[in-house]
Structures are given as C-alpha cells and as structure tokens.
Enzyme design. Structure first.
Site, PDB file in Angstrom:
ATOM      1  N   HIS A 182       0.852  -1.190   0.000  1.00  0.00           N
ATOM      2  CA  HIS A 182       0.000   0.000   0.000  1.00  0.00           C
ATOM      3  C   HIS A 182       0.889   1.242   0.000  1.00  0.00           C
ATOM      4  O   HIS A 182       1.690   1.445   0.920  1.00  0.00           O
ATOM      5  CB  HIS A 182      -0.912   0.005   1.235  1.00  0.00           C
ATOM      6  CG  HIS A 182      -1.995  -1.024   1.154  1.00  0.00           C
ATOM      7  ND1 HIS A 182      -2.461  -1.699   2.243  1.00  0.00           N
ATOM      8  CD2 HIS A 182      -2.715  -1.462   0.076  1.00  0.00           C
ATOM      9  CE1 HIS A 182      -3.424  -2.529   1.848  1.00  0.00           C
ATOM     10  NE2 HIS A 182      -3.596  -2.403   0.553  1.00  0.00           N
ATOM     11  N   ARG A 184       0.801   4.472   0.510  1.00  0.00           N
ATOM     12  CA  ARG A 184       0.923   5.543   1.518  1.00  0.00           C
ATOM     13  C   ARG A 184       1.555   5.073   2.816  1.00  0.00           C
ATOM     14  O   ARG A 184       1.821   5.892   3.705  1.00  0.00           O
ATOM     15  CB  ARG A 184      -0.442   6.144   1.796  1.00  0.00           C
ATOM     16  CG  ARG A 184      -1.452   5.159   2.378  1.00  0.00           C
ATOM     17  CD  ARG A 184      -2.818   5.799   2.326  1.00  0.00           C
ATOM     18  NE  ARG A 184      -3.873   4.948   2.875  1.00  0.00           N
ATOM     19  CZ  ARG A 184      -5.156   5.305   2.905  1.00  0.00           C
ATOM     20  NH1 ARG A 184      -5.527   6.470   2.419  1.00  0.00           N
ATOM     21  NH2 ARG A 184      -6.065   4.506   3.407  1.00  0.00           N
ATOM     22  N   ARG A 238      -3.093   4.724  -2.200  1.00  0.00           N
ATOM     23  CA  ARG A 238      -2.947   3.388  -1.606  1.00  0.00           C
ATOM     24  C   ARG A 238      -2.721   2.295  -2.660  1.00  0.00           C
ATOM     25  O   ARG A 238      -2.001   1.336  -2.429  1.00  0.00           O
ATOM     26  CB  ARG A 238      -4.230   3.101  -0.810  1.00  0.00           C
ATOM     27  CG  ARG A 238      -4.459   1.660  -0.369  1.00  0.00           C
ATOM     28  CD  ARG A 238      -5.774   1.581   0.394  1.00  0.00           C
ATOM     29  NE  ARG A 238      -6.240   0.226   0.607  1.00  0.00           N
ATOM     30  CZ  ARG A 238      -6.091  -0.464   1.742  1.00  0.00           C
ATOM     31  NH1 ARG A 238      -5.457   0.081   2.767  1.00  0.00           N
ATOM     32  NH2 ARG A 238      -6.554  -1.674   1.866  1.00  0.00           N
ATOM     33  N   HIS A 310       2.681  -3.814   6.713  1.00  0.00           N
ATOM     34  CA  HIS A 310       1.785  -2.681   6.423  1.00  0.00           C
ATOM     35  C   HIS A 310       1.868  -1.686   7.572  1.00  0.00           C
ATOM     36  O   HIS A 310       2.546  -1.889   8.569  1.00  0.00           O
ATOM     37  CB  HIS A 310       0.333  -3.173   6.297  1.00  0.00           C
ATOM     38  CG  HIS A 310       0.062  -3.950   5.044  1.00  0.00           C
ATOM     39  ND1 HIS A 310      -0.747  -3.476   4.043  1.00  0.00           N
ATOM     40  CD2 HIS A 310       0.493  -5.169   4.634  1.00  0.00           C
ATOM     41  CE1 HIS A 310      -0.810  -4.364   3.063  1.00  0.00           C
ATOM     42  NE2 HIS A 310      -0.070  -5.409   3.400  1.00  0.00           N
ATOM     43  N   SER A 311       1.110  -0.598   7.436  1.00  0.00           N
ATOM     44  CA  SER A 311       0.921   0.310   8.562  1.00  0.00           C
ATOM     45  C   SER A 311      -0.461   0.928   8.408  1.00  0.00           C
ATOM     46  O   SER A 311      -0.961   1.016   7.283  1.00  0.00           O
ATOM     47  CB  SER A 311       1.999   1.399   8.586  1.00  0.00           C
ATOM     48  OG  SER A 311       1.664   2.477   7.733  1.00  0.00           O
ATOM     49  N   TYR A 364     -10.733  -6.517  10.572  1.00  0.00           N
ATOM     50  CA  TYR A 364     -11.973  -6.618   9.805  1.00  0.00           C
ATOM     51  C   TYR A 364     -11.804  -7.715   8.768  1.00  0.00           C
ATOM     52  O   TYR A 364     -10.686  -8.013   8.343  1.00  0.00           O
ATOM     53  CB  TYR A 364     -12.322  -5.299   9.109  1.00  0.00           C
ATOM     54  CG  TYR A 364     -11.147  -4.597   8.473  1.00  0.00           C
ATOM     55  CD1 TYR A 364     -10.585  -5.048   7.280  1.00  0.00           C
ATOM     56  CD2 TYR A 364     -10.587  -3.475   9.065  1.00  0.00           C
ATOM     57  CE1 TYR A 364      -9.505  -4.399   6.701  1.00  0.00           C
ATOM     58  CE2 TYR A 364      -9.499  -2.818   8.499  1.00  0.00           C
ATOM     59  CZ  TYR A 364      -8.962  -3.289   7.318  1.00  0.00           C
ATOM     60  OH  TYR A 364      -7.892  -2.659   6.740  1.00  0.00           O
ATOM     61  N   GLU A 386       0.980  -4.511  11.196  1.00  0.00           N
ATOM     62  CA  GLU A 386       0.607  -3.101  11.010  1.00  0.00           C
ATOM     63  C   GLU A 386       1.485  -2.307  11.968  1.00  0.00           C
ATOM     64  O   GLU A 386       1.333  -2.385  13.188  1.00  0.00           O
ATOM     65  CB  GLU A 386      -0.874  -2.878  11.353  1.00  0.00           C
ATOM     66  CG  GLU A 386      -1.839  -3.651  10.466  1.00  0.00           C
ATOM     67  CD  GLU A 386      -2.110  -3.000   9.121  1.00  0.00           C
ATOM     68  OE1 GLU A 386      -1.571  -1.917   8.847  1.00  0.00           O
ATOM     69  OE2 GLU A 386      -2.863  -3.603   8.343  1.00  0.00           O
TER      70      GLU A 386
HETATM   71  O1  0X9 Z   1      -6.835  -3.816   4.826  1.00  0.00           O
HETATM   72  C1  0X9 Z   1      -5.699  -4.244   4.633  1.00  0.00           C
HETATM   73  O2  0X9 Z   1      -5.316  -4.646   3.549  1.00  0.00           O
HETATM   74  C2  0X9 Z   1      -4.705  -4.264   5.792  1.00  0.00           C
HETATM   75  N1  0X9 Z   1      -4.791  -3.051   6.555  1.00  0.00           N
HETATM   76  S1  0X9 Z   1      -4.238  -1.656   5.930  1.00  0.00           S
HETATM   77  O3  0X9 Z   1      -4.610  -0.595   6.835  1.00  0.00           O
HETATM   78  N2  0X9 Z   1      -2.666  -1.694   5.879  1.00  0.00           N
HETATM   79  O4  0X9 Z   1      -4.767  -1.494   4.623  1.00  0.00           O
HETATM   80  C3  0X9 Z   1      -5.003  -5.421   6.705  1.00  0.00           C
HETATM   81  C4  0X9 Z   1      -4.913  -6.758   6.069  1.00  0.00           C
HETATM   82  C5  0X9 Z   1      -4.970  -7.825   7.111  1.00  0.00           C
HETATM   83  N3  0X9 Z   1      -5.154  -9.110   6.561  1.00  0.00           N
HETATM   84  C6  0X9 Z   1      -6.356  -9.555   6.193  1.00  0.00           C
HETATM   85  N4  0X9 Z   1      -7.442  -8.922   6.497  1.00  0.00           N
HETATM   86  N5  0X9 Z   1      -6.375 -10.690   5.531  1.00  0.00           N
HETATM   87 ZN    ZN Z   2      -1.716  -1.689   4.118  1.00  0.00          ZN
END
Ligand code: 0X9
Ligand code: ZN
Length: 428
Positions: A182, A184, A238, A310-311, A364, A386
């Site tokens: 991602h 950003r 993103r 990620h963050s 989520y 994260e």
């Molecule tokens: O939504 C995402 O892709 C990730 N968070 S972010 O804020 N960096 O965009 C979390 C992904 C975690 N893994 C799964 N939900 N499978």
């Molecule tokens: Zn991310």
C-alpha cells in the site's frame, strides 16, 4: 503590458501558495469512540456513500476509529454520528496542512543530518534500488538480487535473496518479508531495508544464527508505481497505478491487498474502481501481486514464514480474514504473540500496544489478501504486521524511524527464530 504584468504576478503568487496537497484542503480526520459492533457497522455503511477513508477501523471498547471525510460530506457524516449517539472529536482539522507539515518535517530532517541512513528516512524508489544493488555488489557471497519484472509503469520490482548457502540447503527455512504493498504506508520500506542492514552491514555476533540458519527473501517495495505517485502527486494514494479502460475511464489502480486469489471480490471490497478497496477486475490482475504470488509458489516448500508489512495501528494479524483459523492456529498465535510482546517491551510511550490476533476478528474481514493467500497455499506461518502510526498514522515524522525500525527488527528476529524451531520439526 500592465495586464501581462498582473497575470505574471498572479501566477507567481499562485505558484507560491498552491501545494500538491491541495486536493486534501479542508479534509478532516475524526476520532470516533466505538462502543459496540453496531457502531463499527454504521461507519462501514457510511463508508461508500460518503466516500470515507477509514484510517483506522477501531474495536468496540478498545480502539477508536479514525475516519477521513471530505469538506463536502463532513456535515452529513458528523450528523449521522450524532444521530446515532457516537462520541467523536477532531484528530486532523485540515489534512492538507498535516501533509505540508509532514513534508516540512522530512525536508528538515534531511537537511539536518549529513550521514543519514536510508532506513531513517523515506527513500525514493531509485534510492532503494541503488541500496539493494550496492548490497548485492558488496556481499556477493551472501546476496543475490532478483528482478521479478516490471511494474505496470515499468519500474523493476527487485528483491534480495540473502543466504550463506545460496539457497541450496533445504534444511534451512526461508523467511519471506515484503513491504509497501500500500503506497501511503511509507514506514514499511525502511523496516525491510533495516532488516537487510542488520543481516549484512551491521550484523551483530549474537545474530549470526539468523544468517547461518535461515534464508531470507526481502522485497522492500511491492508497489513502486503507487509509492512514487505518493511522493510526487498524492501522499495518501494506496493502490497500484494500473490503467484498464475496460474497467474505468475515470479512475485507475487496484488495492493490491484485495487482488490475491483467495475468496476474491467477496468481503471488504468495493466494486467501484474509484474506491481504495477496489479488488481489480479479476484475481492477480496486477503484475505486482503476481510477483508476490510467484515468489510464494517458487519457494513454497521452504517458506516457513511470510510477513507482509503494512501500517498503521500496531497489529500482528494472522489468518484467515474470514474469521476461521488454520489447524496450527495455536502455534501461529504463539509466534505472533512473541513478536507483539518483544515490540511492546521496547515501544515508545506514544505508540499503542500491539494487538495480536485473527485479522477478521481483531481488525476486519477481507478477501483477496496476501496473508490469506500465502497461508492457504501452504505457508505455515503467515502474518500481516501493522506498524505504529504514533498518532500521525500515515505521516510518521522521520525522527521516529530510528526507533521504529529497531523495534520492528526485534519482532522480526523473534519470529524468525521461532519459525526455525517449527521448520526443524519437519525433519524429526
Ligand atoms: O486492509 C488491509 O489490507 C490491511 N490493513 S491496511 O490498513 N494496511 O490497509 C489489513 C490486512 C490484514 N489481513 C487480512 N485482512 N487478511
Ligand atoms: Zn496496508
């Protein structure tokens, strides 16, 4: 003549005051107390209607949500929160101003430090590329640099293979780490670069085992097009930057972490190509996700742990995002908890404690995510980290980076050693 003079003056004044962050002028970010699951649901329901950008999802009773809204939709958004009795406050009144401050922080940091290290800053794609090439040239017996192929816009996506045995010893596990899926999430690439630094340039005697016993694949920038675009045009970009006129003539790019072939296009996605959560027209439509897939599949029998960095938010997440668990969930939780614990033990006071758990339960549900794909194809330990936002979220001041990379490296080192134990069990 006078008219031309006036026009020139106006253009000069405009050039002096216009900022590349103007698209976010008067956008605001709101902290919202989440009392129960219905509150989260409300925010999610409003997300697509009001074009919200959810910076942090929140967890009932434990973590506030953080949501960015445009000035046009702010009134409607805040009214909806009030009508439903949610408590909220302003985290950022003007996102453009925050982005400008962030840019100034970075410029000041650069001019104040002569010998800046690449991982204490936010290096551009070209700087990362030359660092990786330099590591390969300096440590030819330990490092192989691989060009996975071009990004959509043609940038080489490279990774390092680090090994004392040129990846030929099948008794060693492989640790595969990638960052910057991602665009950003700028703090992620420095963590990958610092890991390279600690394995090669600044290896400590007590860490020799990490090099001797483990083979490493480190891919610091999965999404170089998005990353460069976040530097040049839109700091909060993103997605990838792929253009597909059959999909949309208006918007481009795909959320790479919704583009993997695992329950593709089912949960946590938007069918709107303009959304940040657009999964793409089909699984692996993006070359960038194809390269991650190809690494996973090429080295599958030996990749013991995949760490998708990620963050932000201080989470160690594991599979599956549909709230089910792999059979070795207890061991997965054990390694995740060890990572969280060591990072918590040295964290800065401004940072949250790490929350370790199943991604669908503590964050989520999603579909098409890299961690789930790796787990389902057979990687025994697959995580998404994260990293901290320290309240600045995507715009972490560079002064935090020295601590951030060191702290995260401790988590990575712990997980590598524990993964090694589990890998050895395969042989006895
Ligand atoms: O939504 C995402 O892709 C990730 N968070 S972010 O804020 N960096 O965009 C979390 C992904 C975690 N893994 C799964 N939900 N499978
Ligand atoms: Zn991310």
């Amino acid at each position: 003549m006078l008219l031309r003079f006036l026009l020139t003056c106006c253009a000069c004044v405009y050039a002096a005051t216009a900022s590349k962050h103007d698209a976010y002028r008067s956008y605001s970010v709101h902290t919202i107390q989440v009392r129960h699951a219905d509150d989260l649901q409300l925010i999610q329901d409003l997300q697509f209607d009001l074009d919200l950008d959810i910076w942090q999802y929140g967890m009932a009773g434990q973590r506030d949500a953080e949501v960015m809204v445009s000035p046009e939709k702010a009134r409607e958004f805040l009214s909806a929160l009030d009508e439903n009795g949610l408590t909220h406050s302003i985290l950022i009144a003007d996102v453009a101003k925050s982005l400008e401050d962030h840019e100034n922080d970075i410029a000041a940091h650069r001019s104040s430090r002569k010998n800046r290290m690449i991982f204490n800053d936010y290096p551009r794609y070209a700087e990362v590329d030359s660092y990786m090439e330099r590591m390969a040239a300096t440590y030819p017996n330990l490092v192989t640099i691989v060009n996975a192929g071009p990004s959509f816009e043609g940038r080489a996506i490279k990774y390092l293979k680090i090994s004392t045995t040129n990846f030929t010893d099948a008794s060693k596990p492989i640790y595969f780490m990638d960052a910057m899926m991602h665009a950003r999430e700028w703090v992620t690439t420095p963590v990958a670069l610092y890991s390279i630094h600690r394995l090669l340039e600044n290896r400590r005697p007590e860490d020799q085992d990490l090099l001797d016993d483990i083979d490493w694949i480190i891919l610091p920038i999965v999404n170089p097009d998005g990353y460069e675009f976040s530097h040049t045009d839109n700091r909060l970009w993103r997605k990838t930057r792929s253009v597909n006129l059959n999909v949309s003539t208006e918007c481009i790019g795909v959320d790479a972490n919704r583009n993997f072939d695992i329950e593709f296009n089912t949960t946590g996605v938007s069918t709107n190509p303009c959304s940040n959560l657009f999964p793409g027209p089909y699984a692996f439509s993006e070359v960038e996700t194809q390269y991650v897939r190809d690494i996973l599949l090429e080295y599958l029998p030996r990749i013991q742990l995949y760490n998708d960095i990620h963050s932000h938010g201080n989470y160690v997440l594991f599979c599956y995002a549909n709230k089910t668990l792999p059979p070795n969930a207890a061991h997965i939780h054990h390694i995740g908890a060890a990572m969280g614990a060591i990072m918590d033990s040295i964290k800065l006071p401004q940072a949250r404690f790490y929350l370790v758990g199943n991604s669908g339960l503590v964050l989520y549900p999603t579909s098409g995510s890299a961690d789930d794909y790796a787990q389902v194809v057979g990687v025994p330990f697959s995580y998404t980290m994260e990293l901290p936002g320290y309240g600045y979220e995507f715009m972490v001041p560079p002064s935090y980076m020295d601590h951030m990379v060191k702290e995260t490296w401790e988590g990575i080192a712990v997980s590598a050693r524990l993964a090694r134990i589990h890998y050895r069990r395969r042989f006895n």
